[in-house]
Scaffold this motif. Structure first.
Motif, PDB file in Angstrom:
ATOM      1  N   PRO A   1     -21.058  -1.754  49.283  1.00 30.85           N
ATOM      2  CA  PRO A   1     -21.559  -2.061  47.925  1.00 30.85           C
ATOM      3  C   PRO A   1     -21.291  -3.393  47.477  1.00 30.85           C
ATOM      4  CG  PRO A   1     -20.320  -0.183  47.394  1.00 30.85           C
ATOM      5  CD  PRO A   1     -20.147  -0.316  49.210  1.00 30.85           C
ATOM      6  N   VAL A   2     -21.945  -4.047  46.839  1.00 30.62           N
ATOM      7  CA  VAL A   2     -21.490  -5.547  46.506  1.00 30.62           C
ATOM      8  C   VAL A   2     -21.367  -5.174  44.691  1.00 30.62           C
ATOM      9  CG1 VAL A   2     -22.103  -7.803  46.030  1.00 30.62           C
ATOM     10  CG2 VAL A   2     -22.546  -6.645  48.225  1.00 30.62           C
ATOM     11  N   GLU A   3     -20.363  -5.618  44.251  1.00 35.91           N
ATOM     12  CA  GLU A   3     -20.197  -5.514  42.830  1.00 35.91           C
ATOM     13  C   GLU A   3     -20.503  -6.829  42.225  1.00 35.91           C
ATOM     14  OE1 GLU A   3     -17.568  -3.545  39.290  1.00 35.91           O
ATOM     15  OE2 GLU A   3     -16.430  -4.345  41.120  1.00 35.91           O
ATOM     16  N   GLY A   4     -21.177  -6.869  41.267  1.00 36.79           N
ATOM     17  CA  GLY A   4     -21.172  -8.152  40.484  1.00 36.79           C
ATOM     18  C   GLY A   4     -20.438  -8.388  39.360  1.00 36.79           C
ATOM     19  N   HIS A   5     -20.492  -9.605  38.830  1.00 35.00           N
ATOM     20  CA  HIS A   5     -19.679  -9.920  37.565  1.00 35.00           C
ATOM     21  C   HIS A   5     -20.440 -10.896  36.452  1.00 35.00           C
ATOM     22  CE1 HIS A   5     -16.575 -11.986  35.111  1.00 35.00           C
ATOM     23  NE2 HIS A   5     -15.586 -10.840  35.540  1.00 35.00           N
ATOM     24  N   PHE A   6     -21.226 -10.153  35.832  1.00 32.06           N
ATOM     25  CA  PHE A   6     -22.457 -10.804  34.949  1.00 32.06           C
ATOM     26  C   PHE A   6     -22.335 -10.589  33.526  1.00 32.06           C
ATOM     27  CE2 PHE A   6     -24.884  -8.953  39.066  1.00 32.06           C
ATOM     28  CZ  PHE A   6     -24.426 -10.003  39.773  1.00 32.06           C
ATOM     29  N   PRO A   7     -21.375 -11.264  32.992  1.00 29.56           N
ATOM     30  CA  PRO A   7     -21.211 -11.163  31.416  1.00 29.56           C
ATOM     31  C   PRO A   7     -22.696 -12.074  30.878  1.00 29.56           C
ATOM     32  CG  PRO A   7     -19.765 -12.860  32.184  1.00 29.56           C
ATOM     33  CD  PRO A   7     -20.214 -12.009  33.637  1.00 29.56           C
ATOM     34  N   GLY A   8     -23.187 -11.252  29.984  1.00 29.24           N
ATOM     35  CA  GLY A   8     -24.212 -12.077  29.194  1.00 29.24           C
ATOM     36  C   GLY A   8     -25.604 -11.995  30.102  1.00 29.24           C
ATOM     37  N   ALA A   9     -25.591 -11.393  31.254  1.00 27.25           N
ATOM     38  CA  ALA A   9     -26.638 -11.620  32.330  1.00 27.25           C
ATOM     39  C   ALA A   9     -28.176 -11.325  31.435  1.00 27.25           C
ATOM     40  CB  ALA A   9     -26.611 -11.060  33.423  1.00 27.25           C
ATOM     41  N   SER A  10     -29.011 -12.098  31.962  1.00 30.89           N
ATOM     42  CA  SER A  10     -30.362 -11.619  31.150  1.00 30.89           C
ATOM     43  C   SER A  10     -31.020 -10.664  32.343  1.00 30.89           C
ATOM     44  CB  SER A  10     -31.441 -12.687  31.200  1.00 30.89           C
ATOM     45  OG  SER A  10     -31.512 -13.392  32.387  1.00 30.89           O
ATOM     46  N   ALA A  11     -32.203  -9.939  31.871  1.00 30.66           N
ATOM     47  CA  ALA A  11     -32.844  -9.105  32.906  1.00 30.66           C
ATOM     48  C   ALA A  11     -33.274  -9.719  34.111  1.00 30.66           C
ATOM     49  CB  ALA A  11     -33.906  -8.447  32.075  1.00 30.66           C
TER      50      ALA A  11
END
Length: 580
Positions: free
Chosen positions: A206-216
């Motif tokens: 699985p790939v993990e993101g790092h998306f602070p404040g990400a929009s939908a």
């Protein structure tokens, strides 16, 4: 044919045959827990049973007792839950993977899924030898494979290429790819990064993101690219958005983002009933934050916030194991699982009074039984630091017109320098300090000013940084030189000097990043440094994270990197580092 035991198939044919003999009562089990009240994760109920263990594996859970056993322990009146799993550990935050595993395991977190950042920058043979040594510990250790370095490295640094990435993907202890801090590159057309993400999926990672404040919309696009999870939700609404978009959502409670109580209350207030795709993490907190524990402390927080205990225990065990495709070996008390067991005095008290890891007691009756010789063997494989460069007064020349202004512990913005930086000491009534990033091999330096760190200290030197280079900051150039010399003597570390006096130090002789000391001792050292910096004007949450992330290009807005002063949004070098 595979010849090595892997994360997903830990037992050989001979081992399995031996385990079958135990169930058939041809051979006695190595340990039996009788009269156990245990949490069955699959029916979400507390059940009564006897638990048979053969070496490192649970082989039977039910009403029967064997004719004999090597060891039998009556656990009447206790509550048994699976060992806790930390899904997102950064094991080089002054501590190291071996000492962290010991400290965490004794408090019930018997499995860590670790960032490979520091190992990623080493040669493959050296790094993988350390992974093999970690497998000898009674705790379980798995790893994620980085796809980027979180900073702009100079051209002489380690090459991040497909061969290196795929070597990590194919290692049997690697179970995830990420965390994807360079995700904007993929959205802007970086097909190499996208190919690595696709290759990770092909390898079952699985790939993990790092998306602070990400929009939908951003979450949607990253899901289409193959991202499975994210741990950057800062509000309950952001967590719900991730869940609704199909992400496994990891709620964070760390030294710089202690968000878990509010997140759990917010999710409950929003009416969330399904927590099957929720995990929690301490996200590589600095040592002092772990004084209250790791996942055990997070379970307590969740229960106190109103989450039913069974749900809280599932979040730190079965949910994590399922996410990584390891629920057939981890995350529950059932036949076939690794024998990681926490013995509790009460359902609402998740700190165990006894811990079994891979079938052996590692904590019991208030005493650690963790095999220290295995910790030492793992430490012996970590490279030591030899700081053999000289820092001279000529290096401490500061003429850059702009510097970095601290917004919080880790976020920096650009500011125009107003003080005369040609003097040997900056005024202590102000909050501007000299700042140098010095190449670990002595080839280049970057000299600027840092605003907002502290106002009343002489010199602080750190070999602990995201790029592995040396950070040198302070008000007084003489104190800065003195601190650097002491850091050299230590073979790496963090040293605080003021008015010619050594104030605090944390020796970090392993890679210049980690300590050999037990985490308990490291907590004392870090607290001394932290309290001294707070007394001298540091006003944010975590000075250790400030030092680590000064060069991190996954954070806004400007950073001090090996290439120079770097504007993150425009991916542009504003002022380059210079050769010495």
């Amino acid at each position: 044919m595979p010849t090595k035991r892997s994360a997903r198939a830990p037992w050989s044919k001979a081992m399995i045959r031996s385990q079958l003999e135990v169930v058939s009562q041809v051979r006695p089990p190595s340990l039996v827990l009788t009269n156990a009240t245990y949490l069955n994760m699959y029916v979400k109920q507390w059940k009564q049973a006897n638990i048979w263990i053969e070496h490192d594996r649970i082989v039977y859970v039910g009403p029967d007792l064997p004719k004999t056993a090597v060891e039998t322990v009556d656990v009447s009146g206790k509550y048994i839950v699976p060992g806790y799993i930390e899904p997102h550990a950064h094991p080089f935050q002054l501590y190291n993977p071996a000492t962290l595993s010991k400290y965490a395991g004794e408090r019930g977190t018997t499995t860590l899924v670790n960032d490979n950042m520091l190992l990623f920058l080493q040669n493959k043979e050296q790094a993988f030898a350390q992974l093999d040594a970690m497998q000898q510990l009674p705790t379980s250790t798995y790893w994620w494979a980085r796809l980027d370095t979180q900073t702009e490295l100079d051209r002489d640094s380690v090459l991040v290429d497909s061969e290196r990435i795929h070597d990590w993907f194919n290692h049997p202890d690697v179970i995830m790819a990420g965390e994807l801090t360079a995700w904007p590159r993929t959205l802007k057309g970086d097909d190499e990064m996208l190919q690595w993400m696709l290759d990770a999926e092909t390898c079952g990672l699985p790939v993990e993101g790092h998306f602070p404040g990400a929009s939908a919309k951003t979450l949607t696009k990253m899901a289409l690219m193959g991202v499975h999870s994210d741990h950057e939700a800062m509000t309950a609404d952001e967590a719900l958005c991730r869940l609704e978009h199909g992400y496994t959502t990891t709620l964070r409670h760390s030294s710089i983002r202690p968000d878990l109580p509010g997140l759990i209350r917010g999710l409950l207030d929003a009416g969330l009933e399904a927590f099957d795709h929720v995990m929690v993490t301490t996200d590589g907190s600095t040592p002092g934050f772990y004084q209250d524990g790791l996942q055990d402390a997070l379970v307590k927080i969740m229960i106190d916030a109103g989450l039913p205990p069974i749900e809280a225990y599932r979040i730190v065990s079965l949910n994590v194991a399922r996410h990584f495709g390891l629920d057939h070996v981890l995350g529950s008390i059932a036949p076939g699982r690794i024998a990681h067991l926490n013995i509790l005095d009460a359902i609402d008290e998740p700190r165990p009074t006894a811990v079994i890891a891979k079938g052996q007691w590692i904590y019991r009756d208030g005493t650690s039984l963790f095999p220290n010789e295995l910790v030492d063997a793992a430490l012996a494989l970590m490279p030591s630091t030899d700081v053999d460069i000289e820092l001279t007064p000529n290096d401490l020349s500061f003429s850059m017109p702009v510097g970095l202004d601290m917004v919080n512990s880790v976020i920096m913005k650009l500011f125009k320098i107003s003080h005369d930086t040609g003097q040997d000491e900056l005024p202590r009534e102000g909050d501007e300090s000299f700042l140098m990033l010095l190449d670990k091999e002595g080839k280049w330096r970057l000299n600027t000013v840092l605003k907002g760190f502290a106002n009343d200290f002489g010199g602080l030197v750190s070999s602990y940084s995201i790029s592995g280079d040396y950070l040198i900051l302070g008000k007084c150039k003489q104190d800065m030189l003195m601190a650097f010399e002491r850091m050299k003597q230590l073979g790496g570390g963090i040293v605080l000097v003021d008015r010619g006096e050594m104030i605090a130090e944390i020796p970090l002789p392993l890679c210049g990043m980690t300590s050999q000391e037990p985490v308990e001792q490291l907590i004392v050292q870090e607290e001394r440094l932290r309290s001294e910096l707070l007394a001298r004007g540091y006003k944010f949450e975590d000075p250790i994270y400030t030092l680590l992330f000064l060069a991190s290009t996954h954070l806004p807005y400007v950073r001090a990197t090996p290439l120079g002063i770097y504007e993150v949004m425009k991916k542009q070098i504003l002022f380059p580092a210079i050769l010495r």
